[in-house]
Write a protein that holds these residues in place. Structure first.
Motif, mmCIF file in Angstrom:
data_model
loop_
_atom_site.group_PDB
_atom_site.id
_atom_site.type_symbol
_atom_site.label_atom_id
_atom_site.label_comp_id
_atom_site.label_asym_id
_atom_site.label_seq_id
_atom_site.Cartn_x
_atom_site.Cartn_y
_atom_site.Cartn_z
ATOM 1 N N SER A 340 0.831 -1.206 0.000
ATOM 2 C CA SER A 340 0.000 0.000 0.000
ATOM 3 C C SER A 340 0.864 1.255 0.000
ATOM 4 O O SER A 340 0.570 2.233 -0.705
ATOM 5 N N ALA A 341 1.932 1.236 0.803
ATOM 6 C CA ALA A 341 2.862 2.369 0.822
ATOM 7 C C ALA A 341 3.522 2.537 -0.542
ATOM 8 O O ALA A 341 3.675 3.657 -1.044
ATOM 9 N N GLY A 342 3.916 1.406 -1.154
ATOM 10 C CA GLY A 342 4.513 1.463 -2.471
ATOM 11 C C GLY A 342 3.543 1.954 -3.527
ATOM 12 O O GLY A 342 3.912 2.724 -4.425
ATOM 13 N N HIS A 343 2.282 1.541 -3.423
ATOM 14 C CA HIS A 343 1.274 1.969 -4.388
ATOM 15 C C HIS A 343 1.079 3.477 -4.338
ATOM 16 O O HIS A 343 0.866 4.123 -5.372
ATOM 17 N N CYS A 344 1.150 4.060 -3.155
ATOM 18 C CA CYS A 344 1.071 5.518 -3.033
ATOM 19 C C CYS A 344 2.202 6.176 -3.814
ATOM 20 O O CYS A 344 2.021 7.233 -4.429
ATOM 21 N N GLY A 345 3.374 5.530 -3.793
ATOM 22 C CA GLY A 345 4.535 6.087 -4.465
ATOM 23 C C GLY A 345 4.394 6.133 -5.967
ATOM 24 O O GLY A 345 4.550 7.189 -6.584
ATOM 25 N N PHE A 346 4.056 4.978 -6.602
ATOM 26 C CA PHE A 346 3.981 5.027 -8.060
ATOM 27 C C PHE A 346 2.583 5.351 -8.563
ATOM 28 O O PHE A 346 2.404 5.696 -9.735
ATOM 29 N N GLY A 347 1.566 5.292 -7.701
ATOM 30 C CA GLY A 347 0.224 5.707 -8.106
ATOM 31 C C GLY A 347 0.130 7.204 -8.311
ATOM 32 O O GLY A 347 -0.684 7.692 -9.092
ATOM 33 N N VAL A 375 6.094 -4.607 -6.691
ATOM 34 C CA VAL A 375 5.969 -3.186 -7.003
ATOM 35 C C VAL A 375 6.925 -2.720 -8.105
ATOM 36 O O VAL A 375 6.489 -2.039 -9.047
ATOM 37 N N PRO A 376 8.220 -3.057 -8.061
ATOM 38 C CA PRO A 376 9.085 -2.603 -9.162
ATOM 39 C C PRO A 376 8.671 -3.158 -10.517
ATOM 40 O O PRO A 376 8.752 -2.463 -11.537
ATOM 41 N N MET A 377 8.215 -4.420 -10.555
ATOM 42 C CA MET A 377 7.797 -5.009 -11.826
ATOM 43 C C MET A 377 6.561 -4.313 -12.379
ATOM 44 O O MET A 377 6.502 -3.938 -13.551
ATOM 45 N N VAL A 378 5.572 -4.109 -11.518
ATOM 46 C CA VAL A 378 4.332 -3.461 -11.952
ATOM 47 C C VAL A 378 4.573 -1.996 -12.268
ATOM 48 O O VAL A 378 4.160 -1.482 -13.309
ATOM 49 N N GLY A 379 5.279 -1.300 -11.367
ATOM 50 C CA GLY A 379 5.488 0.137 -11.536
ATOM 51 C C GLY A 379 6.404 0.495 -12.678
ATOM 52 O O GLY A 379 6.234 1.536 -13.317
ATOM 53 N N ALA A 380 7.390 -0.364 -12.974
ATOM 54 C CA ALA A 380 8.374 -0.018 -13.994
ATOM 55 C C ALA A 380 7.951 -0.415 -15.397
ATOM 56 O O ALA A 380 8.438 0.146 -16.371
ATOM 57 N N PHE A 381 7.047 -1.374 -15.534
ATOM 58 C CA PHE A 381 6.690 -1.794 -16.890
ATOM 59 C C PHE A 381 5.196 -2.008 -17.094
ATOM 60 O O PHE A 381 4.553 -1.337 -17.891
ATOM 61 N N PHE A 382 4.618 -2.990 -16.365
ATOM 62 C CA PHE A 382 3.252 -3.416 -16.663
ATOM 63 C C PHE A 382 2.241 -2.283 -16.552
ATOM 64 O O PHE A 382 1.255 -2.247 -17.287
ATOM 65 N N ILE A 383 2.516 -1.329 -15.649
ATOM 66 C CA ILE A 383 1.567 -0.240 -15.466
ATOM 67 C C ILE A 383 1.482 0.637 -16.702
ATOM 68 O O ILE A 383 0.439 1.220 -17.015
ATOM 69 N N ASP A 384 2.582 0.734 -17.468
ATOM 70 C CA ASP A 384 2.562 1.538 -18.687
ATOM 71 C C ASP A 384 1.648 0.925 -19.740
ATOM 72 O O ASP A 384 0.956 1.647 -20.473
#
Length: 402
Positions: A340-347, A375-384
């Motif tokens: 959740s803390a990480g999601h705040c960061g890249f959200g 989080v790094p996998m989702v935030g760095a690629f899949f989220i795009d």
């Protein structure tokens, strides 16, 4: 004053060096992980704005160089996508992807509806949504250019940079308090090392094989990026005017994904991840430096207050979503708190901010290998990929509202 590609590249280099110098020496910039191109670029943008206001001088920088650097960055994102890691992440990674997609949908809905309520163009509301928040500076500037072309709105890139910076700072501020609230509610004080995560730790925190940067790895990576640019532009031309029409950078990203995973499985080729990361970061840095140097801040004066109101609402949405959706969907345990803390960061900002948020929690309460895998996998690629697909839908909605 018009600058050619060489002059633009030289000035971009000085902007980046200025940013590195300031971030290294000003603690608050370092603590919030503000990108060096943003720091240096905004300072130069302010100076150029003063020059415009006092002497009426405007500066125009090479657009083609800026676009090329953007495409290099998104090609590197695609080339970094290793689907074998997706298998390692398993069910929690899929759940987190769905949660992240839900936030993107909510951000865009809130942005467009808020813009309509404030009587401004809904395209501006979209910029103050997942375009620049979940997307960050690179995606924000790229989609802002698309919005400018499709809707003719002024100051889109400048606004995207400002929104992305606001989100970056906000994401770093709220991550810790959200985690503290959830920790108090769950009555957890300490968390010990869990021995059941050896396979995850081996998969992400201690990669078995990572090629070093050398002449050959650089040449291989430059070749792959060049293919991504060539194929991406070709697909962009073929898709124009069809239901598959997307910004060029999305096609370059898709090409990178297909190439990376095809050669890995068919040819057993091990891509040089460090070289990909370095060249992609260089491309992003130069792109952002040029984009920020080109800011025309005087065009944003009339939009400042309504867009700021939308951004404040987006922060409230992020806090609420991470507490009531992310935390619950990820299992309501310690890993869910760190996620959740990480999601705040890249959200709201970027993956480095997400990692910094998680580190601030794990340094006091113990490790969370699951969070540092996902989080790094989702935030760095899949989220795009998810963001690009979602924005395609919301662009249709904005078209209908125009």
């Amino acid at each position: 004053m018009i600058f050619d590609s060489y002059e633009t590249l030289t000035l971009a280099g000085f902007v980046l060096l200025l940013g590195y110098f300031l971030v290294k020496r000003i603690r608050i910039l370092n603590n919030f992980n503000i990108p060096e191109p943003v720091v240096g670029g905004f300072i130069v943008a302010v100076v150029l704005t003063i020059a415009y206001q006092v002497w009426g001088i405007q500066f125009t920088f090479d657009k083609e160089l800026q676009t090329t650097m953007m495409l290099i960055f998104f090609s590197s994102i695609g080339l970094s996508a290793n689907f074998s890691r997706l298998v390692k992440g398993g069910k929690p990674l899929i759940i987190f992807l769905i949660v992240a997609a839900g936030l993107i949908f909510l951000q865009n809905s809130v942005g467009i509806l808020s813009a309509l309520a404030l009587d401004i163009d809904p395209a501006y509301g979209l910029i103050a949504s997942s375009v620049s928040l979940t997307g960050g500076h690179g995606t924000g500037a790229a989609w802002a250019d698309t919005l400018t072309q499709q809707f003719g709105i002024q100051g889109a890139t400048e606004l995207a940079m400002a929104c992305a910076t606001f989100g970056l700072v906000s994401g770093g501020i709220i991550g810790g308090p959200v985690a503290s609230f959830l920790l108090k509610r769950s009555k957890k004080e300490t968390v010990l090392e869990d021995e059941n995560f050896d396979d995850v730790q081996e998969a992400f925190e201690k990669p078995v094989y990572r090629r070093k940067i050398n002449t050959r790895s650089i040449i291989e990576t430059v070749t792959m990026i060049s293919i991504c640019l060539l194929v991406g532009k070709f697909l962009d031309v073929q898709a124009k005017g069809t239901a598959l029409q997307l910004p060029t950078f999305v096609w370059c990203l898709f090409t990178g994904v297909v190439m990376r995973n095809s050669i890995a499985h068919i040819c057993k080729f091990k891509a040089a991840d460090e070289a990909i990361d370095v060249l992609g970061t260089v491309g992003l840095s130069i792109f952002l430096a040029i984009a920020l140097m080109s800011l025309k801040l005087w065009e944003l004066a009339g939009l400042a207050l309504p867009v700021f109101a939308i951004l404040i609402l987006q922060v409230v949405v992020m806090i609420t979503y991470s507490i009531f959706i992310t935390y619950r969907a990820m299992g309501k345990d310690y890993d869910a708190i760190v996620l959740s803390a990480g999601h705040c960061g890249f959200g709201l900002g970027a993956t480095p901010t997400a990692v910094a948020n998680m580190q601030s929690v794990t340094s006091h309460f113990g490790p969370s290998h699951k969070a540092f895998l996902i989080v790094p996998m989702v935030g760095a690629f899949f989220i795009d990929l998810i963001n690009a697909s979602s924005l395609k839908i919301f662009l249709v909605i904005v078209h209908a509202l125009h």
